[in-house]
Design an enzyme around this catalytic site. Structure first.
Site, PDB file in Angstrom:
ATOM      1  N   TRP A  36      12.168  -2.283 -13.713  1.00  0.00           N
ATOM      2  CA  TRP A  36      10.862  -2.937 -13.638  1.00  0.00           C
ATOM      3  C   TRP A  36      11.023  -4.267 -12.901  1.00  0.00           C
ATOM      4  CZ3 TRP A  36       6.920  -0.015 -14.451  1.00  0.00           C
ATOM      5  CH2 TRP A  36       5.639  -0.562 -14.545  1.00  0.00           C
TER       6      TRP A  36
ATOM      7  N   ASP B 178       5.361 -11.708  -9.706  1.00  0.00           N
ATOM      8  CA  ASP B 178       3.978 -12.145  -9.840  1.00  0.00           C
ATOM      9  C   ASP B 178       3.252 -11.337 -10.909  1.00  0.00           C
ATOM     10  OD1 ASP B 178       3.881  -9.740  -8.419  1.00  0.00           O
ATOM     11  OD2 ASP B 178       2.135 -10.359  -7.259  1.00  0.00           O
TER      12      ASP B 178
ATOM     13  N   GLU C  57       3.310  -7.745 -10.595  1.00  0.00           N
ATOM     14  CA  GLU C  57       4.636  -7.151 -10.808  1.00  0.00           C
ATOM     15  C   GLU C  57       5.224  -6.532  -9.545  1.00  0.00           C
ATOM     16  OE1 GLU C  57       4.494  -6.023 -15.385  1.00  0.00           O
ATOM     17  OE2 GLU C  57       3.416  -4.537 -14.189  1.00  0.00           O
ATOM     18  N   GLU C  58       4.937  -7.143  -8.404  1.00  0.00           N
ATOM     19  CA  GLU C  58       5.370  -6.565  -7.137  1.00  0.00           C
ATOM     20  C   GLU C  58       6.232  -7.504  -6.294  1.00  0.00           C
ATOM     21  OE1 GLU C  58       1.353  -3.802  -6.513  1.00  0.00           O
ATOM     22  OE2 GLU C  58       1.618  -5.629  -5.338  1.00  0.00           O
TER      23      GLU C  58
ATOM     24  N   GLU D 121      -9.403   0.499 -14.976  1.00  0.00           N
ATOM     25  CA  GLU D 121      -8.721  -0.540 -14.215  1.00  0.00           C
ATOM     26  C   GLU D 121      -9.449  -0.814 -12.898  1.00  0.00           C
ATOM     27  OE1 GLU D 121      -4.098  -0.995 -13.336  1.00  0.00           O
ATOM     28  OE2 GLU D 121      -5.025   0.542 -12.071  1.00  0.00           O
TER      29      GLU D 121
END
Length: 524
Positions: free
Chosen positions: A174, A244, A247-248, A491
């Site tokens: 992750w 960030d 999550e990238e 989402e």
């Protein structure tokens, strides 16, 4: 000890003192709707005919009900989750969001604290108290759970972004660490402390005080209390890179820095109240350094803030809006805000972001047959950032989609700007903010001038107020048009068809909507 110390300690003394049974929060039946884009079926979602006022009245109840449904173990979607666990979504496949993200959970708790503060003695707040207490208890366990980011002894484990719903570590690959979670968790629990203290000022007893407040804050090193540990983490790691909020991207990020800055400033006040003077000085010192660092996110050449420093991306990002909202200091503390929602820098960044997103998604185009030219700031489905290629299920060359939480965050920015103007009774149009106010008033006969102060006796001042409210409503209208018929918010909604896609019943979507609605209620 100072009187302030005893008032603060009171909150902890009673924080875990009562366990309540959560009432049935809603009469709405649960309907799982999961719509995704079918490329062979290009019809657009029909617009909802219900009035905005009627929809808001209904949707507020739906949003709260569906948000609470995602909290374990009493929520209907979280029955196999740990007590106090806030799952991101009940979706367990395509995509699997059945985890507790530290960031998402803390933001959700802050939303519930705001609701609790409105009426601490209502039946609803009794249930919320149990949720908040269970959340705090679980966070202590998560902090001490060894994970791929590290462990509690060196505090590096606090940067772990998410855990399994049962509280066990998530061990797969992750984007880690993510350094916004500890700051947001500290902010949420400090807000609950203040709210509980304000509503129970006479319940503190010296005999019970130590056992109640120690789990949350204790003036000792190494830190072994929830808020103290998070503040130590933030104060020592804020200048180190991490991933960030999406999550990238690894780097230094505006959203992360803004919530860290707020946490340190509010943490300094808390430390001082607990007689932890050395820590208070340290947190203030680090907050000062962080304030100078945050100003680096303004890009003079681009004319807007950027989300990540030294990035190949444009820098336009929903994280700028979220950083301003969640980094805004608690009003009762009277802290001077840095890049608040009504600041020139945020408003011109919002304008640039809206203009980009309007042309990026087909669903944002005017309906066929429409001849009226929309205002540059009128309601637009907003995604995460221009370069986004995540479609809710995977990566696609077609690009990303609008997100509910980003669209509602824009509405909240407009409403909060109204609140500020009404409170200050003046509007200062600067050279920097002139493009924003010119766009806002483009459909009127009013023409703002740079370097001019307008006050409550000026017609333009009131026109700005009305246009801000109308524009905020237009973003809520976008959410209304793309929400499911039962009020469910996923989402994302599809860039072409407008139907929902991605993780269903996203907890953050409901929380962001509620925050926008409450900001609207203050001004409408």
């Amino acid at each position: 000890m100072s009187p302030l110390f005893f008032l603060v300690v009171l909150a902890y003394a009673t924080l875990y003192a009562f366990a309540f049974t959560i009432p049935s929060f809603s009469s709405f039946s649960y309907i799982s709707r999961y719509l995704s884009f079918n490329p062979t079926q290009l019809q657009q979602k029909p617009l909802q005919l219900e009035t905005l006022t009627a929809w808001l009245e209904r949707e507020e109840n739906v949003a709260l009900d569906k948000l609470l449904a995602n909290i374990g173990p009493r929520g209907r979607n979280g029955r196999d989750a740990a007590p106090g666990s806030i799952i991101a979504s009940p979706s367990r496949e395509h995509p699997n969001y059945f985890y507790q993200w530290v960031r998402d959970a803390a933001i959700t708790i802050s939303t519930l604290v705001n609701l609790y503060t409105e009426d601490p003695f209502s039946n609803l707040s009794y249930g919320l108290s149990e949720i908040l207490d269970q959340y705090a208890s679980l966070q202590y366990k998560l902090q001490h759970t060894e994970n791929p980011s590290g462990n509690f002894d060196n505090l590096e484990g606090l940067g772990e972004p998410k855990f399994e719903a049962d509280g066990s570590p998530f061990i797969s690959s992750w984007g880690r660490p993510q350094r916004d979670g500890p700051a947001l968790r500290a902010i949420a629990l400090m807000s609950y402390l203040r709210a509980y203290n304000a509503s129970h000022p006479l319940l503190w007893t010296s005999d019970a005080a130590e056992s109640w407040f120690s789990p949350l804050y204790k003036a000792e090193l190494p830190a072994n209390s929830i808020i103290k540990a998070d503040l130590e983490y933030v104060s020592h790691f804020w200048n180190q890179t991490g991933f960030d909020l999406w999550e990238e991207v690894e780097g230094l990020h505006f959203f992360t820095a803004m919530v860290q800055y707020r946490a340190l400033r509010e943490g300094a006040d808390l430390a001082l109240a607990f007689g932890d003077a050395g820590a208070a000085d340290w947190y203030k010192q680090q907050a000062g350094s962080l304030a100078g660092f945050i100003r680096r996110f303004w890009d003079q050449e681009k004319g807007h803030l950027v989300e990540t420093l030294e990035s190949d991306r444009s820098g336009l990002d929903c994280g700028l809006l979220l950083g301003s909202i969640h980094g805004f200091p608690s009003p009762e503390l009277n802290h001077e805000p840095l890049y608040p929602p009504f600041s020139d820098e945020i408003l011109v960044s919002l304008l640039a972001f809206i203009l980009d997103q309007r042309n990026r998604f087909p669903i944002n185009a005017a309906p066929p047959g429409t001849t009226e030219i929309p205002s540059p700031l009128s309601g637009t489905g907003l995604g995460r950032y221009p370069e986004d290629d995540y479609d809710g299920y995977g990566i696609t060359p077609a690009g990303g989609n609008p997100w509910f939480l980003c669209t509602s965050s824009a509405a909240e920015i407009f409403y909060r700007t109204v609140s500020h103007l009404l409170a200050s009774k003046t509007l200062t149009v600067t050279t920097l903010s002139l493009p924003f106010y010119s766009a806002l008033l483009s459909s009127t006969s009013f023409v703002p001038q740079a370097d001019k102060i307008y006050n409550s006796s000026d017609a333009l001042f009131y026109e700005v107020i009305e246009q801000l409210k109308t524009t905020g409503d237009s973003f809520i209208e976008v959410m209304k048009n793309h929400a499911d018929t039962d009020g469910a918010l996923s989402e994302q909604f599809d860039r072409v068809t407008g139907f929902e896609r991605g993780a269903r019943d996203l907890t953050w979507s409901y929380g962001a909507f509620l925050q926008a609605v409450w900001a609207r209620r203050d001004v409408v």
